[in-house]
Design a protein around this motif. Structure first.
Motif, PDB file in Angstrom:
ATOM      1  N   LEU A 107       0.831  -1.204   0.000  1.00 29.25           N
ATOM      2  CA  LEU A 107       0.000   0.000   0.000  1.00 29.25           C
ATOM      3  C   LEU A 107       0.865   1.254   0.000  1.00 29.25           C
ATOM      4  CD1 LEU A 107      -2.847   1.266   0.252  1.00 29.25           C
ATOM      5  CD2 LEU A 107      -2.591   1.077   2.745  1.00 29.25           C
ATOM      6  N   ARG A 108       1.939   1.248   0.766  1.00 26.73           N
ATOM      7  CA  ARG A 108       2.784   2.430   0.885  1.00 26.73           C
ATOM      8  C   ARG A 108       3.849   2.535  -0.195  1.00 26.73           C
ATOM      9  NH1 ARG A 108       1.994   1.465   6.486  1.00 26.73           N
ATOM     10  NH2 ARG A 108       3.705  -0.015   6.523  1.00 26.73           N
ATOM     11  N   HIS A 109       4.359   1.378  -0.659  1.00 25.57           N
ATOM     12  CA  HIS A 109       5.545   1.417  -1.508  1.00 25.57           C
ATOM     13  C   HIS A 109       5.396   0.638  -2.811  1.00 25.57           C
ATOM     14  CE1 HIS A 109       7.601   3.163   1.942  1.00 25.57           C
ATOM     15  NE2 HIS A 109       7.219   2.134   2.686  1.00 25.57           N
ATOM     16  N   GLY A 110       4.221   0.084  -3.088  1.00 27.14           N
ATOM     17  CA  GLY A 110       4.052  -0.735  -4.275  1.00 27.14           C
ATOM     18  C   GLY A 110       3.588   0.054  -5.493  1.00 27.14           C
ATOM     19  N   ALA A 298       1.245  -0.065  18.879  1.00 24.75           N
ATOM     20  CA  ALA A 298       0.213   0.086  17.845  1.00 24.75           C
ATOM     21  C   ALA A 298      -0.184   1.547  17.682  1.00 24.75           C
ATOM     22  CB  ALA A 298      -1.007  -0.760  18.198  1.00 24.75           C
ATOM     23  N   SER A 299      -0.270   2.268  18.797  1.00 28.10           N
ATOM     24  CA  SER A 299      -0.628   3.684  18.717  1.00 28.10           C
ATOM     25  C   SER A 299       0.475   4.497  18.049  1.00 28.10           C
ATOM     26  CB  SER A 299      -0.923   4.245  20.116  1.00 28.10           C
ATOM     27  OG  SER A 299       0.261   4.369  20.882  1.00 28.10           O
ATOM     28  N   MET A 300       1.727   4.122  18.285  1.00 24.02           N
ATOM     29  CA  MET A 300       2.838   4.807  17.629  1.00 24.02           C
ATOM     30  C   MET A 300       2.848   4.533  16.130  1.00 24.02           C
ATOM     31  SD  MET A 300       6.047   4.619  20.314  1.00 24.02           S
ATOM     32  CE  MET A 300       5.748   3.090  21.179  1.00 24.02           C
ATOM     33  N   LEU A 301       2.553   3.307  15.746  1.00 27.65           N
ATOM     34  CA  LEU A 301       2.473   2.979  14.322  1.00 27.65           C
ATOM     35  C   LEU A 301       1.361   3.772  13.655  1.00 27.65           C
ATOM     36  CD1 LEU A 301       2.988  -0.890  14.502  1.00 27.65           C
ATOM     37  CD2 LEU A 301       4.565   0.753  13.475  1.00 27.65           C
ATOM     38  N   GLU A 302       0.231   3.902  14.344  1.00 29.15           N
ATOM     39  CA  GLU A 302      -0.890   4.657  13.789  1.00 29.15           C
ATOM     40  C   GLU A 302      -0.520   6.135  13.616  1.00 29.15           C
ATOM     41  OE1 GLU A 302      -5.582   4.428  14.106  1.00 29.15           O
ATOM     42  OE2 GLU A 302      -4.655   4.796  16.039  1.00 29.15           O
ATOM     43  N   ALA A 303       0.351   6.626  14.474  1.00 24.65           N
ATOM     44  CA  ALA A 303       0.778   8.025  14.392  1.00 24.65           C
ATOM     45  C   ALA A 303       1.862   8.240  13.346  1.00 24.65           C
ATOM     46  CB  ALA A 303       1.268   8.494  15.757  1.00 24.65           C
ATOM     47  N   GLY A 304       2.223   7.169  12.631  1.00 22.73           N
ATOM     48  CA  GLY A 304       3.223   7.291  11.586  1.00 22.73           C
ATOM     49  C   GLY A 304       4.649   7.197  12.074  1.00 22.73           C
ATOM     50  N   GLN A 305       4.852   6.799  13.328  1.00 19.78           N
ATOM     51  CA  GLN A 305       6.194   6.646  13.874  1.00 19.78           C
ATOM     52  C   GLN A 305       6.762   5.277  13.497  1.00 19.78           C
ATOM     53  OE1 GLN A 305       6.274   7.678  18.119  1.00 19.78           O
ATOM     54  NE2 GLN A 305       4.426   8.897  17.828  1.00 19.78           N
TER      55      GLN A 305
END
Length: 379
Positions: A107-110, A298-305
């Motif tokens: 989704l991000r890099h394809g 999970a919250s950090m991943l959601e924040a784009g970290q």
């Protein structure tokens, strides 16, 4: 100079409780319909029918955009779905890798061609494997020797990957390969490729584990062609992408709920005495701690970290916990492991035989602790 690692305190938002009720009802229906029987280590159990039902219910691709088959839910809503399924011993293995990490990477890099696979993943009809570890490299990904050679229109992949879960059932595998000569920086010159496991130049060989089950495989690539459309990101970007991907792989509830079915059975079978209460209390306290850390990541991943180090800590502590569960239960209940038995005896055997792998998959304990030491400035 040492550094401090913190896990921000996170509370699940109110909307996650509605999601929790929905997924529990879904799981009960699947059990009533005979789709699965609860089992430990369930994220390593392949069940295509269950995965298709998850897709139809909207439990796959939850955080993805609608236009690629997703449902635009939050990372924490997805977290609740995953922990409920694992706690219920549901067989999520078929869609696990594709939904957890391969799909988000695409989704991000394809390319657009690669993104065309996303609706099938969200429907529970397209499965992926991980092509990282190698026979002579193990968890040291900088030692990967699989080679990608530039050819007209794409690349040729030659090399061997090992411990590739469900490669014999999967449609695709994302492979980390060396695409440029090695320099003094061992982490440079890598690229990730989406390889079609049914295409020429790919051989899948089974590896039967200690429990007598076939989950793992060796995958051999012999001049396997991958078009430019199936390069993930840009050539040479592989190291950054694979380390980012590992934050998804190492921090989820799968890292401490693999033995949850055994814990539940043990609680039900335990005597009503102070010693059992103390042991159960210790298990619950450790579970609660691990869960809070995992939710924080999970919250950090959601924040784009990119909480790579925090994810490593969750994985390492989770593996220690899961490996200790069988002995902890046996200190409370006199039960002999028996694969051919039923109930607690069978689940005990299942956990005992799978426990050695918990500190290997997702990175060996030695590699992870080296990363932690480096991250806090101790090496």
């Amino acid at each position: 100079m040492s550094a401090t690692i913190t896990f921000p305190a996170v509370s699940l938002p109110p909307q996650t409780e509605e999601v929790r009720r929905d997924v529990r009802a879904f799981l009960q229906t699947c059990r009533d319909d005979g789709v699965f029987t609860p089992s430990g280590n369930s994220w390593a159990i392949f069940n295509a029918e269950f995965s298709r039902r998850c897709g139809a219910a909207g439990f796959l691709g939850m955080t993805w955009p609608n236009e690629v088959g997703g449902h635009e839910r939050s990372m924490l809503e997805r977290y609740v779905v995953i922990e409920e399924m694992l706690a219920a011993g549901a067989p999520v293995g078929a869609h696990w890798v594709a939904d957890r990490q391969s799909g988000p990477q695409i989704l991000r890099h394809g390319s657009d061609a690669a993104k065309a696979l996303l609706p099938k993943i969200a429907a529970g009809e397209c499965y992926f494997s991980i092509g990282m570890s190698e026979p002579d490299a193990g968890s040291d990904l900088a030692a990967v020797r699989t080679k990608a050679t530039r050819v007209e229109g794409g690349w040729q992949i030659t090399g061997t990957k090992i411990w590739t879960t469900f490669a014999h059932h999967s449609h695709y595998i994302i492979v980390l390969a060396r695409s440029a000569p090695q320099t003094d920086n061992r982490r440079e010159g890598f690229t990730q490729f989406i390889c079609d496991l049914s295409a020429p130049g790919v051989t899948v060989r089974p590896i039967v584990n200690l429990a007598g089950t076939h989950e793992f495989n060796e995958v051999v690539f012999d001049a396997h062609f991958v078009s430019d459309d199936f390069v993930v990101g840009a050539p040479g970007q592989g190291w950054d992408l694979v380390t980012g991907e590992l934050a998804f792989e190492r921090s989820g509830p799968d890292r401490f709920l693999s033995a949850h079915t055994l814990v539940e059975m043990a609680v039900e079978a335990a005597d009503d005495d102070d010693r059992s209460a103390e042991i159960i209390g210790g298990l619950v306290a450790r579970l609660a701690n691990l869960r809070q850390m995992s939710v924080s990541v999970a919250s950090m991943l959601e924040a784009g970290q990119s909480p790579m180090l925090e994810a490593v800590i969750v994985k390492d502590l989770g593996a220690v916990f899961e490996q200790e569960v069988p002995d902890t239960v046996r200190s409370m209940i006199d039960v002999a492991p028996q694969m051919g038995g039923e109930g607690l005896a069978r689940e005990m055997a299942h956990s005992v035989l799978h426990a050695p792998s918990f500190s290997i998959r997702g990175g060996t304990r030695e590699i992870l602790r080296g990363m932690i030491a480096r991250g806090v400035g101790l090496r």
